[in-house]
Enzyme design. Structure first.
Site, PDB file in Angstrom:
ATOM      1  N   ARG A  49       0.829  -1.215   0.000  1.00 55.87           N
ATOM      2  CA  ARG A  49       0.000   0.000   0.000  1.00 55.87           C
ATOM      3  C   ARG A  49       0.861   1.262   0.000  1.00 55.87           C
ATOM      4  O   ARG A  49       0.443   2.313  -0.486  1.00 55.87           O
ATOM      5  CB  ARG A  49      -0.971  -0.014   1.198  1.00 55.87           C
ATOM      6  CG  ARG A  49      -1.767   1.262   1.365  1.00 55.87           C
ATOM      7  CD  ARG A  49      -3.068   1.085   2.140  1.00 55.87           C
ATOM      8  NE  ARG A  49      -2.914   0.246   3.306  1.00 55.87           N
ATOM      9  CZ  ARG A  49      -2.339   0.632   4.460  1.00 55.87           C
ATOM     10  NH1 ARG A  49      -1.849   1.842   4.584  1.00 55.87           N
ATOM     11  NH2 ARG A  49      -2.246  -0.214   5.469  1.00 55.87           N
ATOM     12  N   TYR A 101     -15.357  19.073 -14.970  1.00 57.44           N
ATOM     13  CA  TYR A 101     -15.749  17.675 -14.871  1.00 57.44           C
ATOM     14  C   TYR A 101     -16.764  17.546 -13.729  1.00 57.44           C
ATOM     15  O   TYR A 101     -16.453  17.884 -12.594  1.00 57.44           O
ATOM     16  CB  TYR A 101     -14.517  16.799 -14.622  1.00 57.44           C
ATOM     17  CG  TYR A 101     -14.917  15.378 -14.360  1.00 57.44           C
ATOM     18  CD1 TYR A 101     -15.450  14.606 -15.386  1.00 57.44           C
ATOM     19  CD2 TYR A 101     -14.815  14.821 -13.102  1.00 57.44           C
ATOM     20  CE1 TYR A 101     -15.855  13.316 -15.146  1.00 57.44           C
ATOM     21  CE2 TYR A 101     -15.228  13.525 -12.856  1.00 57.44           C
ATOM     22  CZ  TYR A 101     -15.744  12.784 -13.888  1.00 57.44           C
ATOM     23  OH  TYR A 101     -16.166  11.510 -13.646  1.00 57.44           O
ATOM     24  N   ASP A 174      -6.256  20.238 -13.550  1.00 58.71           N
ATOM     25  CA  ASP A 174      -6.699  18.981 -14.144  1.00 58.71           C
ATOM     26  C   ASP A 174      -6.352  19.034 -15.636  1.00 58.71           C
ATOM     27  O   ASP A 174      -6.972  19.772 -16.403  1.00 58.71           O
ATOM     28  CB  ASP A 174      -8.208  18.824 -13.925  1.00 58.71           C
ATOM     29  CG  ASP A 174      -8.774  17.533 -14.519  1.00 58.71           C
ATOM     30  OD1 ASP A 174      -8.101  16.904 -15.348  1.00 58.71           O
ATOM     31  OD2 ASP A 174      -9.904  17.166 -14.141  1.00 58.71           O
ATOM     32  N   LYS A 198      -8.325   8.070 -18.781  1.00 62.39           N
ATOM     33  CA  LYS A 198      -8.597   8.668 -20.084  1.00 62.39           C
ATOM     34  C   LYS A 198      -7.373   8.514 -20.998  1.00 62.39           C
ATOM     35  O   LYS A 198      -6.911   7.413 -21.186  1.00 62.39           O
ATOM     36  CB  LYS A 198      -9.024  10.124 -19.891  1.00 62.39           C
ATOM     37  CG  LYS A 198     -10.083  10.316 -18.793  1.00 62.39           C
ATOM     38  CD  LYS A 198     -11.425   9.660 -19.129  1.00 62.39           C
ATOM     39  CE  LYS A 198     -12.404   9.634 -17.964  1.00 62.39           C
ATOM     40  NZ  LYS A 198     -12.693  10.920 -17.344  1.00 62.39           N
TER      41      LYS A 198
HETATM   42  C1  LIG Z   1     -12.809  11.263 -15.989  1.00 62.88           C
HETATM   43  C2  LIG Z   1     -12.351  12.551 -15.462  1.00 62.88           C
HETATM   44  C3  LIG Z   1     -12.062  12.704 -14.097  1.00 62.88           C
HETATM   45  C4  LIG Z   1     -12.276  11.602 -13.086  1.00 62.88           C
HETATM   46  O1  LIG Z   1     -11.502  10.463 -13.315  1.00 62.88           O
HETATM   47  P1  LIG Z   1     -11.980   8.974 -12.880  1.00 62.88           P
HETATM   48  O2  LIG Z   1     -10.834   8.107 -13.243  1.00 62.88           O
HETATM   49  O3  LIG Z   1     -13.241   8.672 -13.626  1.00 62.88           O
HETATM   50  O4  LIG Z   1     -12.228   8.991 -11.411  1.00 62.88           O
HETATM   51  C5  LIG Z   1     -11.599  13.945 -13.686  1.00 62.88           C
HETATM   52  N1  LIG Z   1     -11.417  14.971 -14.551  1.00 62.88           N
HETATM   53  C6  LIG Z   1     -11.684  14.850 -15.870  1.00 62.88           C
HETATM   54  C7  LIG Z   1     -11.463  16.006 -16.773  1.00 62.88           C
HETATM   55  C8  LIG Z   1     -12.159  13.638 -16.364  1.00 62.88           C
HETATM   56  O5  LIG Z   1     -12.445  13.545 -17.666  1.00 62.88           O
END
Ligand SMILES: *Cc1c(COP(=O)(O)O)cnc(C)c1O
Length: 375
Positions: A49, A101, A174, A198
């Site tokens: 972990r 998001y 982000d 993604k």
């Molecule tokens: C998908 C996404 C997230 C969250 O990610 P997860 O892996 O689904 O928890 C955060 N920010 C953006 C821009 C995203 O497209």
């Protein structure tokens, strides 16, 4: 010779195993690590972990890709965001865009409702709005996303960093939608976030989150603790798959960005479409900032609004044969989504808006598919 970030990604961190010459980093699944005769750990690890070899190898590469000092991987993007929010003091002030998001915003709103944080949302389409949302010497964290999902308004990272720092706050960006093309730490951000689910993984088969820090400071220590004790570490197999996905990251981003640019241009003169949002279009409101803070293309995400309202939009989303009607983004396959269906009720996303995540299929087929669906 100096190796580029791209070469490091392609060669999975330039790995060669000194024992047997393997050029693929091994998958180490062990959750515990043995000690020697004097009861000292034999290597750098104690318990899975807290970290393990496959995770550490990936984190080194991720820090390099975003020009940061350290990286940590999490079980999902949201787990990484939750760890960042753990670093905000009780009732600390957080600033974020009104369009972002939706899962991330839902989490911020929830913590605000519970009294855990104080939250101000600013108008993502107004370049002055972020600075006026800040409270000098009080705001703890500014969380932005650029371009924002799904209107693709572009936020100027350099001025966001200056405004945040002037108020004594940290800036987290982000960069899920703009991997490779935007490196926020180079523009002054303190933290870069990626939903590795993604484009970083790119094949729609791993959930993961990434944080990269500019400096190993006090906030970073809290974030690492939140992962180590909160337990939201990425599994070694997912880390191994993600390392493999990163080998083609630059290639995928270049191809999908070129495809997206061609589709945006095509749709911008289509009689069935009244608005196209893509920062690569020269007349897009965010184009100038995007051109300054992005390279390798303008990304693979775009939205368009169709004539005929919500019903017409949903009909397009259910009529494509190459674009798959599904949520998510950044995979090799192209996806189309009627966004307001999946967003919460308070969302300000227009009901005639379709969001597409452009993949790496031949662009002629993608355009013909949209043409047929719009017809
Ligand atoms: C998908 C996404 C997230 C969250 O990610 P997860 O892996 O689904 O928890 C955060 N920010 C953006 C821009 C995203 O497209």
């Amino acid at each position: 010779m100096e190796r580029s970030r791209e070469t490091d990604a392609v060669q999975a961190g330039h790995f060669v195993d000194s024992r047997d010459g393997s050029i693929v980093p091994p998958l180490q699944m062990s959750t515990t690590f043995a000690r020697d005769d004097s009861y000292e750990p034999i290597g750098d690890y104690v318990y899975g972990r807290y970290g393990s070899p496959t995770i550490t190898h990936l984190e080194g590469l991720l820090a390099r890709l975003d020009s940061g000092s350290s990286a940590r991987v999490f079980a999902s993007g949201m787990a990484a965001l939750a760890a960042v929010l753990e670093s905000v003091p009780t009732e600390g002030h957080v600033v974020a865009p009104d369009v972002m998001y939706h899962g991330g915003q839902d989490w911020l709103r929830r913590l605000h409702k519970l009294g855990r944080i104080d939250l101000t949302l600013f108008d993502s389409s107004d370049p002055e709005a972020l600075a006026s949302a800040l409270r000098p010497s009080t705001t703890d964290l500014v969380w932005i996303e650029t371009p924002v999902n799904p209107t693709w308004d572009v936020i100027d990272i350099r001025s966001a960093a200056e405004a945040a720092h002037d108020s004594g706050a940290s800036l987290a960006v982000d960069a899920t939608v703009t991997p490779v093309t935007t490196r926020p730490i180079e523009l002054g951000a303190d933290l870069t976030f990626h939903a590795a689910t993604k484009a970083y993984n790119g094949h729609s088969d791993v959930s993961g989150g990434v944080l990269v820090t500019a400096a190993d400071d006090g906030r970073w220590e809290e974030i690492c603790l939140a992962r180590d004790l909160g337990g939201a570490v990425l599994g070694p197999f997912e880390a191994w798959l993600l390392t493999r996905g990163l080998r083609t990251l630059h290639l995928r981003v270049e191809r999908s960005s070129a495809n997206a640019a061609a589709i945006a241009e095509h749709l911008s003169t289509h009689p069935g479409v009244h608005t196209v949002r893509y920062p690569g279009l020269p007349d897009d409101p965010g184009h100038d900032i995007a051109a300054r803070q992005m390279d390798h293309g303008f990304g693979s995400m775009l939205s368009f609004q169709v004539n005929g309202g919500e019903e017409a939009a949903r009909l397009v989303a259910t009529s494509t044969e190459v674009f798959v009607a599904a949520t998510s983004l950044g995979g090799v396959e192209s996806l189309i989504e009627h966004r307001s269906t999946v967003e919460p009720k308070h969302s300000i996303v227009p009901t005639d808006l379709l969001r597409v995540s452009v993949g790496i299929e031949p662009v002629g087929e993608l355009i013909a598919d949209l043409e047929a669906a719009l017809g």
